[in-house]
Scaffold this motif. Structure first.
Motif, PDB file in Angstrom:
ATOM      1  N   MET A 146      75.214  49.635  39.019  1.00  0.00           N
ATOM      2  CA  MET A 146      74.200  49.178  38.075  1.00  0.00           C
ATOM      3  C   MET A 146      74.141  50.134  36.885  1.00  0.00           C
ATOM      4  SD  MET A 146      70.179  48.148  38.669  1.00  0.00           S
ATOM      5  CE  MET A 146      69.496  49.771  39.018  1.00  0.00           C
ATOM      6  N   TYR A 147      74.258  49.573  35.697  1.00  0.00           N
ATOM      7  CA  TYR A 147      74.174  50.367  34.470  1.00  0.00           C
ATOM      8  C   TYR A 147      73.001  49.870  33.630  1.00  0.00           C
ATOM      9  CZ  TYR A 147      75.535  52.795  30.186  1.00  0.00           C
ATOM     10  OH  TYR A 147      75.549  53.616  29.080  1.00  0.00           O
ATOM     11  N   GLU A 179      86.424  60.202  25.271  1.00  0.00           N
ATOM     12  CA  GLU A 179      86.624  58.854  25.796  1.00  0.00           C
ATOM     13  C   GLU A 179      86.303  57.790  24.745  1.00  0.00           C
ATOM     14  OE1 GLU A 179      84.968  61.287  27.248  1.00  0.00           O
ATOM     15  OE2 GLU A 179      85.210  61.303  29.431  1.00  0.00           O
ATOM     16  N   GLN A 180      85.320  58.070  23.901  1.00  0.00           N
ATOM     17  CA  GLN A 180      84.955  57.101  22.863  1.00  0.00           C
ATOM     18  C   GLN A 180      86.063  56.998  21.804  1.00  0.00           C
ATOM     19  OE1 GLN A 180      80.483  57.065  21.892  1.00  0.00           O
ATOM     20  NE2 GLN A 180      80.680  58.957  23.060  1.00  0.00           N
ATOM     21  N   ILE A 181      86.670  58.121  21.500  1.00  0.00           N
ATOM     22  CA  ILE A 181      87.815  58.092  20.582  1.00  0.00           C
ATOM     23  C   ILE A 181      88.966  57.309  21.217  1.00  0.00           C
ATOM     24  CG2 ILE A 181      89.609  59.526  19.511  1.00  0.00           C
ATOM     25  CD1 ILE A 181      87.428  61.658  19.077  1.00  0.00           C
ATOM     26  N   MET A 199      80.733  54.872  28.954  1.00  0.00           N
ATOM     27  CA  MET A 199      80.098  55.502  30.118  1.00  0.00           C
ATOM     28  C   MET A 199      79.961  54.548  31.297  1.00  0.00           C
ATOM     29  SD  MET A 199      77.310  58.129  28.430  1.00  0.00           S
ATOM     30  CE  MET A 199      76.738  57.071  27.113  1.00  0.00           C
ATOM     31  N   SER A 200      79.707  53.273  31.041  1.00  0.00           N
ATOM     32  CA  SER A 200      79.602  52.332  32.156  1.00  0.00           C
ATOM     33  C   SER A 200      80.943  52.173  32.866  1.00  0.00           C
ATOM     34  CB  SER A 200      79.090  50.973  31.671  1.00  0.00           C
ATOM     35  OG  SER A 200      79.978  50.391  30.735  1.00  0.00           O
ATOM     36  N   THR A 201      82.018  52.038  32.092  1.00  0.00           N
ATOM     37  CA  THR A 201      83.327  51.839  32.722  1.00  0.00           C
ATOM     38  C   THR A 201      83.836  53.127  33.378  1.00  0.00           C
ATOM     39  OG1 THR A 201      84.382  52.229  30.574  1.00  0.00           O
ATOM     40  CG2 THR A 201      84.010  49.953  31.209  1.00  0.00           C
ATOM     41  N   LYS A 202      83.486  54.276  32.809  1.00  0.00           N
ATOM     42  CA  LYS A 202      83.946  55.538  33.408  1.00  0.00           C
ATOM     43  C   LYS A 202      83.360  55.740  34.803  1.00  0.00           C
ATOM     44  CE  LYS A 202      84.243  60.522  32.826  1.00  0.00           C
ATOM     45  NZ  LYS A 202      84.158  61.679  31.903  1.00  0.00           N
ATOM     46  N   TYR A 203      82.073  55.420  34.963  1.00  0.00           N
ATOM     47  CA  TYR A 203      81.410  55.723  36.228  1.00  0.00           C
ATOM     48  C   TYR A 203      81.301  54.527  37.173  1.00  0.00           C
ATOM     49  CZ  TYR A 203      80.310  60.012  33.808  1.00  0.00           C
ATOM     50  OH  TYR A 203      80.425  61.199  33.127  1.00  0.00           O
ATOM     51  N   GLY A 252      83.611  51.568  36.697  1.00  0.00           N
ATOM     52  CA  GLY A 252      84.817  50.749  36.641  1.00  0.00           C
ATOM     53  C   GLY A 252      84.743  49.707  35.540  1.00  0.00           C
ATOM     54  N   GLU A 253      85.867  49.032  35.318  1.00  0.00           N
ATOM     55  CA  GLU A 253      85.927  48.052  34.237  1.00  0.00           C
ATOM     56  C   GLU A 253      84.997  46.862  34.485  1.00  0.00           C
ATOM     57  OE1 GLU A 253      89.987  46.961  33.801  1.00  0.00           O
ATOM     58  OE2 GLU A 253      90.576  48.888  32.911  1.00  0.00           O
ATOM     59  N   ARG A 254      84.712  46.590  35.747  1.00  0.00           N
ATOM     60  CA  ARG A 254      83.796  45.491  36.075  1.00  0.00           C
ATOM     61  C   ARG A 254      82.854  45.960  37.167  1.00  0.00           C
ATOM     62  NH1 ARG A 254      82.392  40.445  35.176  1.00  0.00           N
ATOM     63  NH2 ARG A 254      82.214  38.875  36.805  1.00  0.00           N
ATOM     64  N   PHE A 255      81.571  45.771  36.940  1.00  0.00           N
ATOM     65  CA  PHE A 255      80.562  46.213  37.906  1.00  0.00           C
ATOM     66  C   PHE A 255      79.504  45.122  38.049  1.00  0.00           C
ATOM     67  CE2 PHE A 255      79.911  48.011  33.715  1.00  0.00           C
ATOM     68  CZ  PHE A 255      78.595  47.713  33.411  1.00  0.00           C
ATOM     69  N   ASP A 256      78.478  45.390  38.833  1.00  0.00           N
ATOM     70  CA  ASP A 256      77.570  44.321  39.251  1.00  0.00           C
ATOM     71  C   ASP A 256      76.472  43.996  38.243  1.00  0.00           C
ATOM     72  OD1 ASP A 256      78.577  43.775  42.046  1.00  0.00           O
ATOM     73  OD2 ASP A 256      78.212  45.926  42.177  1.00  0.00           O
TER      74      ASP A 256
END
Length: 496
Positions: free
Chosen positions: A28-29, A133-135, A229-233, A235-239
């Motif tokens: 959850m993000y 990571e943003q770059i 930040m969501s994908t780093k912690y 993954g590319e797809r989350f709930d």
């Protein structure tokens, strides 16, 4: 039978059965605070709503990784992510280092969250800690042909993205209308079309917060950081991805575009949005003079308030409305919430002291037991209906009636049977404390209690009830307090 958990998904615009991508794990993000100003009640409501979701999922046995970011750079003014970074702006106005601004308001945010018993997330990343990571994400979007660089700034190409995808599907916006209706702002002429948003902004000489990049010194755009930040912690797809409804467009819309453009997938399966807070039917704003900070509610120090309201009363008040509905504040509603909160706390105190006991001559009441069991099950049914805390509280109030009947002897634990009694006790305590996060607030300040006891001491002396006088003296001495009979009256001191 209790139905499965259903969640209203803003993306599909309907309630869906909650099915995590990799049960029992849930990612959850939630878009966290931008730390350049004090926390307002709308912020509290948003983070409280996701605190409830976090708590309930954990109670249901899910292993939740809850990520809530800190926006400490890149929050630009305007729908198209233009203008000056707000933290830099605040730092310049107050002649501070930007990180001083960040630390001050981050500390204040955490203090408010603790006051309202909002649990900390599993991970709380900050945008400034993820510049590399943003770059990197900006470079990937450039390689995909979905971004372009102009004079040291990089923009997301909305029209190019929309050739194969649907920019606007979350908010229901139409790209052509967006382009046609976007106001002409300073700097817009360097973009291919007005709807394009900044991924990376060139830092002007006077800009305080800047980092080196392949395109020169600059800083990231606001939308970029959450995707990183969501994908780093998670993954590319989350709930679950959530935030206030004001973030639906453009922030969350841009996040979807960035994720689909760089990874090929929508970032979240379920999008959840909380609604706004109003006061007496009006939007809260400084210009109207009706903007009240959480600290002002707690102290009562505001012209619109009739009295102070504690954090738990405010928490209870906010839980009486569904997270997706508008929450309107009035003094009458706050006073009613105070009574309701105390009613639950009194029920909790009574229930904790109740124990099951068999009583001779009292038979098991099947109908009564099923009624109590039904009330317990209804708490789960309500929470499973898109986390409906308002309905859940209603069922808890009905359980309070049963608890009070047990206390007064109108109902016997033996009539319920041990299994149902234990279920009632576990359900009531679990939902009140663990799910709703309501805790007892005792306004029993030591100085008030001591003064009350000294008043009893004075009365005992006046009545020459020396046995009572000695009892009070001994009791206070056991607590490290010495009573002092002075010429000017009765005083006390710490025992040395």
């Amino acid at each position: 039978m209790i139905p499965p958990l259903r969640v209203y998904n803003t993306l599909s615009r309907q309630k869906e059965v909650f099915e995590p991508l990799a049960p029992p794990h849930v990612g959850m993000y939630v878009c966290g605070p931008t730390v350049y100003s004090d926390v307002h009640l709308g912020n509290v409501r948003t983070f409280l709503s996701f605190d409830i979701i976090y708590r309930y999922l954990k109670q249901q046995g899910y292993k939740v990784r809850y990520v809530r970011n800190i926006t400490d750079v890149g929050h630009l003014l305007g729908e198209t992510n233009e203008g000056e970074d707000r933290i830099s702006q605040k730092a310049r106005l107050e002649n501070l280092e930007p990180m001083e601004v960040v630390q001050r308001y981050t500390n204040g945010f955490h203090e408010v969250m603790q006051q309202f018993n909002i649990l900390p997330p599993s991970i709380e990343p900050a945008a400034t800690g993820h510049i590399v990571e943003q770059i990197g994400l900006t470079q990937r979007l450039l390689e995909q042909g979905l971004a372009y660089e102009v004079n040291g700034s990089v923009y997301f190409d909305v029209s190019k993205y929309n050739q194969e995808h649907n920019y606007g599907k979350l908010s229901g916006r139409n790209v052509e209308e967006l382009i046609a209706n976007t106001r002409e702002l300073e700097g817009q002429e360097i973009k291919r079309n007005p709807a394009d948003f900044a991924l990376w902004k060139k830092a002007q000489p006077e800009h305080i917060m800047r980092w080196p990049s392949p395109w020169g010194p600059g800083f990231p755009g606001w939308h970029l950081e959450c995707t990183v930040m969501s994908t780093k912690y998670l993954g590319e797809r989350f709930d679950i991805h959530g935030g206030g409804m004001d973030l639906k467009f453009p922030h969350h819309e841009c996040e979807i575009a960035q994720s689909v453009g760089s990874c090929g997938v929508d970032p979240a399966k379920y999008w959840v949005h909380t609604n706004m807070v109003t006061i007496n039917g009006q939007k809260m704003s400084k210009s109207l003079g009706n903007s009240i900070l959480p600290s002002q509610f707690i102290t009562g120090n505001h012209p619109l308030l009739d009295q102070p309201y504690s954090p738990m009363v405010l928490r209870f008040f906010m839980l009486q409305s569904h997270y997706a509905s508008t929450l309107d504040i009035s003094m009458e509603a706050l006073q009613a919430a105070k009574k309701g909160y105390l009613k639950l706390m009194n029920g909790m105190r009574v229930l904790r002291n109740l124990e099951y006991s068999e009583q001779e001559g009292i038979e098991f009441n099947e109908k009564g037991a099923q009624q109590v069991k039904g009330l317990c099950d209804n708490c789960y049914r309500s929470m499973n209906d898109d986390f409906n805390t308002a309905q859940t509280i209603g069922h808890l109030f009905n359980l309070v009636k049963k608890i009070n009947a047990l206390q007064t002897g109108q109902l016997s634990t033996a009539e319920l049977g041990r299994e149902v009694f234990d279920q009632m006790k576990q359900t009531f305590i679990s939902f009140t404390e663990e799910v709703l996060g309501l805790r007892e607030e005792l306004d029993l300040r030591p100085e008030n209690l001591l003064e009350a006891l000294l008043e009893v001491y004075r009365q005992a002396k006046e009545q020459k009830d020396y046995e009572r006088v000695d009892q009070i003296r001994a009791s206070l001495r056991n607590s490290g307090i010495v009573v002092k009979d002075m010429k000017q009256g009765i005083d006390w001191a710490y025992e040395e």
